[in-house]
Design a protein around this motif. Structure first.
Motif, PDB file in Angstrom:
ATOM      1  N   SER A  14       0.847  -1.202   0.000  1.00  0.00           N
ATOM      2  CA  SER A  14       0.000   0.000   0.000  1.00  0.00           C
ATOM      3  C   SER A  14       0.882   1.251   0.000  1.00  0.00           C
ATOM      4  N   VAL A  15       0.280   2.380  -0.264  1.00  0.00           N
ATOM      5  CA  VAL A  15       0.998   3.659  -0.199  1.00  0.00           C
ATOM      6  C   VAL A  15       1.580   3.859   1.196  1.00  0.00           C
ATOM      7  N   TYR A  36       0.542  10.448  -4.754  1.00  0.00           N
ATOM      8  CA  TYR A  36       0.310   9.006  -4.675  1.00  0.00           C
ATOM      9  C   TYR A  36      -1.056   8.681  -5.244  1.00  0.00           C
ATOM     10  N   ARG A  90      -3.705   5.250  -4.577  1.00  0.00           N
ATOM     11  CA  ARG A  90      -3.896   3.946  -3.948  1.00  0.00           C
ATOM     12  C   ARG A  90      -4.437   2.936  -4.969  1.00  0.00           C
ATOM     13  N   GLU A 103      -7.973   3.058  -6.813  1.00  0.00           N
ATOM     14  CA  GLU A 103      -8.486   4.421  -7.013  1.00  0.00           C
ATOM     15  C   GLU A 103      -8.532   4.754  -8.499  1.00  0.00           C
ATOM     16  N   SER A 128      -0.541   0.405  -6.421  1.00  0.00           N
ATOM     17  CA  SER A 128      -0.342   1.607  -5.614  1.00  0.00           C
ATOM     18  C   SER A 128       0.863   2.324  -6.214  1.00  0.00           C
ATOM     19  N   TRP A 155       3.586   5.675  -5.644  1.00  0.00           N
ATOM     20  CA  TRP A 155       4.170   6.592  -4.660  1.00  0.00           C
ATOM     21  C   TRP A 155       5.208   7.409  -5.409  1.00  0.00           C
TER      22      TRP A 155
END
Length: 132
Positions: A14-15, A29, A31, A34, A48, A50
């Motif tokens: 995950s982020v 970022y 997720r 999304e 994800s 980043w």
């Protein structure tokens, strides 16, 4: 607009987990799952992502953004190398919009230290250049 970004993408982390492993927060970022804001086709993100970002205006050499980003990521070498040993994909993205009005022409250079650094952390280089 000209930008340099370090992007870390992961289908499993995950982020928040990436931030924890990096020891810092991202500039941007998305997720997993999304939908990108303003997307014409609402496709959920498969990974994800980043990012650390540096940008300059069209009248400034993209190397200024690249140098600023490299100065931020050099101290994160160990963290980035550890992430590269997982399912994360690391890439250095350069985006350059070019027009006649730009005082600084297209192109950039990345020295031996930068190339060696990208190799050590397992990152690849993604360059997009657009003519306005």
């Amino acid at each position: 607009m000209r930008s340099a970004r370090l992007v870390i993408a992961s289908p499993s982390l995950s982020v928040d987990e990436i931030s924890s492993l990096m020891g810092c927060e991202p500039d941007a970022y998305r997720r997993k799952g999304e939908v990108r804001q303003g997307a014409r086709i609402p496709i959920p993100a498969a990974d994800s992502t980043w990012e650390l970002r540096e940008s300059v205006d069209g009248g400034t050499a993209i190397e200024c953004a690249l140098d600023a980003l490299m100065n931020r990521i050099f101290p994160l070498e160990n963290e980035l190398h550890r992430l590269s040993q997982t399912d994360c994909v690391l890439k250095l993205c350069l985006v350059q919009w070019i027009s006649k009005e730009n005082e600084v022409g297209p192109g950039f250079s990345l020295g031996l230290e930068g190339i060696a650094f990208l190799a050590k952390i397992g990152a690849f280089l993604d360059v997009d250049q657009y003519v306005e």
